[in-house]
Design an enzyme around this catalytic site. Structure first.
Site, short mmCIF file in Angstrom:
data_model
loop_
_atom_site.label_atom_id
_atom_site.label_comp_id
_atom_site.label_asym_id
_atom_site.label_seq_id
_atom_site.Cartn_x
_atom_site.Cartn_y
_atom_site.Cartn_z
N GLY A 71 -5.33 -7.67 -9.78
CA GLY A 71 -5.29 -8.66 -8.64
C GLY A 71 -5.77 -7.96 -7.45
N CYS A 325 12.22 2.01 -1.45
CA CYS A 325 13.12 3.11 -1.18
C CYS A 325 11.99 4.25 -0.98
CB CYS A 325 14.12 3.58 -2.34
SG CYS A 325 15.25 4.55 -1.86
N1 PLP Z 1 -0.47 -9.95 -5.40
C1 PLP Z 1 0.60 -10.17 -5.41
C2 PLP Z 1 1.43 -11.42 -5.37
C3 PLP Z 1 1.58 -9.48 -6.58
O1 PLP Z 1 2.54 -9.64 -7.02
C4 PLP Z 1 0.83 -8.23 -7.15
C5 PLP Z 1 1.63 -7.31 -7.95
O2 PLP Z 1 2.50 -6.81 -7.73
C6 PLP Z 1 -0.66 -8.11 -6.72
C7 PLP Z 1 -1.31 -8.96 -6.10
C8 PLP Z 1 -1.34 -7.04 -7.35
O3 PLP Z 1 -1.93 -7.18 -8.54
P1 PLP Z 1 -2.35 -6.15 -9.43
O4 PLP Z 1 -1.02 -5.57 -10.28
O5 PLP Z 1 -2.96 -6.78 -10.64
O6 PLP Z 1 -3.18 -5.17 -8.79
#
Ligand code: PLP
Length: 373
Positions: A71, A325
């Site tokens: 993501g 933290c």
């Molecule tokens: N966006 C949101 C809202 C998330 O919760 C996360 C993961 O924690 C990410 C982006 C990042 O995704 P990825 O772990 O696939 O890079």
């Protein structure tokens, strides 16, 4: 000791059906989808079948789905290309976005001199739409980037309204839907959204794979160069096993959405009831939150903040806190810092996030551990 995993907003356990599918591909279908021989053609069929399946789940067309490594990559790619290639001069976002959006916007500001504006937030974590309209009234080529479900507190954006307002002002709309894809129905055609991003490990798929939805003819250009994969938009040999695993996980997520979301919602309700009994002064962060995320401020002394997660971990309970933290010091999370007052933000907060693998007994174990603090 019973181990309890209540940190599903962070990552989720892979479904066994997904693991089986991936193992089959790892051992039998190792071809490179760009090769023209039979091995390659078989891998290509798997890849394109996965693309079609994912597209179908969100009512997109297959060419609008571009596979990425996660993501974070998809967010970086879309924001960067919007500025570099689509002439975006301003990004409107919020201070409670994931750092994959916030830090990217900051870097783009430094690199390209774009303007970054933050829409006002209400104390319940909601976007102030009046302020969004106000910001959009300034005549600048703009991308609005607002997450659908907040990963720390679970607040839900009215995506339909946000896209409609944004398009009324001829701006582009991107949403980080990492926490909502596979957990809520999303229909990109009905929404008319320009870009969204997803990550498989949040919906019981593998880590290291995600996808971007890029509306047809959006004009987005690649972040990486060196290959014609993904129609030249994302160079690099596709991780076929990951992608097929992601498609399977998404298919199962939507197939079971109704019963699993109802079950998860009942667990969250049970957890709230239990917390209210033992900690009557606890406060839930965010209003109208998604059925799987519960973020609370616990009425415990401030000095308990730093040891809370450690204590729970020792008791076999994995949860997270709404704060990070760093080197022994307790820094409030950027999300809670926005919605809580200066006193509340110092108190121990806890994010409990559920999946269909959890049970009421898991909540009981959490409560036992919390009572012993
Ligand atoms: N966006 C949101 C809202 C998330 O919760 C996360 C993961 O924690 C990410 C982006 C990042 O995704 P990825 O772990 O696939 O890079």
């Amino acid at each position: 000791m019973k181990k309890v995993y209540l940190d599903n907003a962070s990552t989720t356990q892979i479904r066994s059906e997904v693991v089986s599918e991936m193992i089959k591909i790892l051992s039998e279908d190792f071809g490179n989808p760009s090769s023209t021989h039979g091995y390659g053609r078989s891998a290509k069929v798997l890849l394109e079948t996965a693309r079609k399946s994912i597209a179908k789940q969100i009512n997109a067309t297959a060419p609008e789905i571009i596979f990425t490594s996660c993501g974070t990559e998809a967010n970086n790619w879309i924001l960067r290309s919007a500025v570099k290639d689509l002439g975006v001069e301003r990004i409107i976002t919020s201070k409670i976005e994931h750092h994959a959006v916030l830090h990217t916007a900051e870097v783009l500001k430094q690199e390209f001199g774009i303007q970054v504006d933050f829409v006002t937030l209400k104390s319940n974590g909601e976007i102030d739409f009046t302020d969004l309209v106000e910001l959009l009234s300034q005549n600048k080529r703009t991308l609005v980037s607002l997450m659908h479900v907040n990963n720390e507190i679970g607040t839900i954006l009215n995506l339909e309204k946000a896209v409609r307002i944004t398009h009324d002002y001829n701006a582009l709309f991107h949403s980080d839907t990492v926490q909502s894809i596979g957990k809520t129905e999303i229909n990109v055609q009905e929404l008319g959204i320009d870009f969204l991003v997803s990550s498989a490990h949040k919906f019981h798929g593998p880590k290291g794979v995600g996808f971007a939805y890029v509306k047809k003819n959006a004009g987005i250009q690649p972040l990486f160069f060196g290959g014609e994969q993904e129609k030249g938009l994302r160079a690099g040999t596709e991780a076929v096993h990951q992608i097929v695993g992601m498609a399977k996980a998404l298919e199962l997520a939507y197939q079971h959405l109704k019963e699993e979301s109802a079950y998860i919602a009942s667990l969250k309700k049970y957890a709230i009831e239990c917390l209210e009994i033992d900690f009557p002064q606890m406060k839930i962060n965010g209003e109208e939150t998604l059925y799987n995320i519960l973020n609370v401020v616990l009425p415990l002394p401030e000095d308990k903040t730093s040891m809370l997660l450690f204590h729970l971990d020792m008791k076999g309970v994995a949860v997270s806190r709404g704060s990070a933290c760093q080197s022994g010091s307790v820094k409030p999370s950027h999300v809670l810092a926005e919605i809580l007052d200066s006193e509340e933000v110092k108190k121990p907060s806890l994010r409990v996030s559920f999946s269909h693998y959890n049970t009421k007994e898991d909540v009981d174990v959490l409560m036992d551990a919390l009572r012993s603090i």
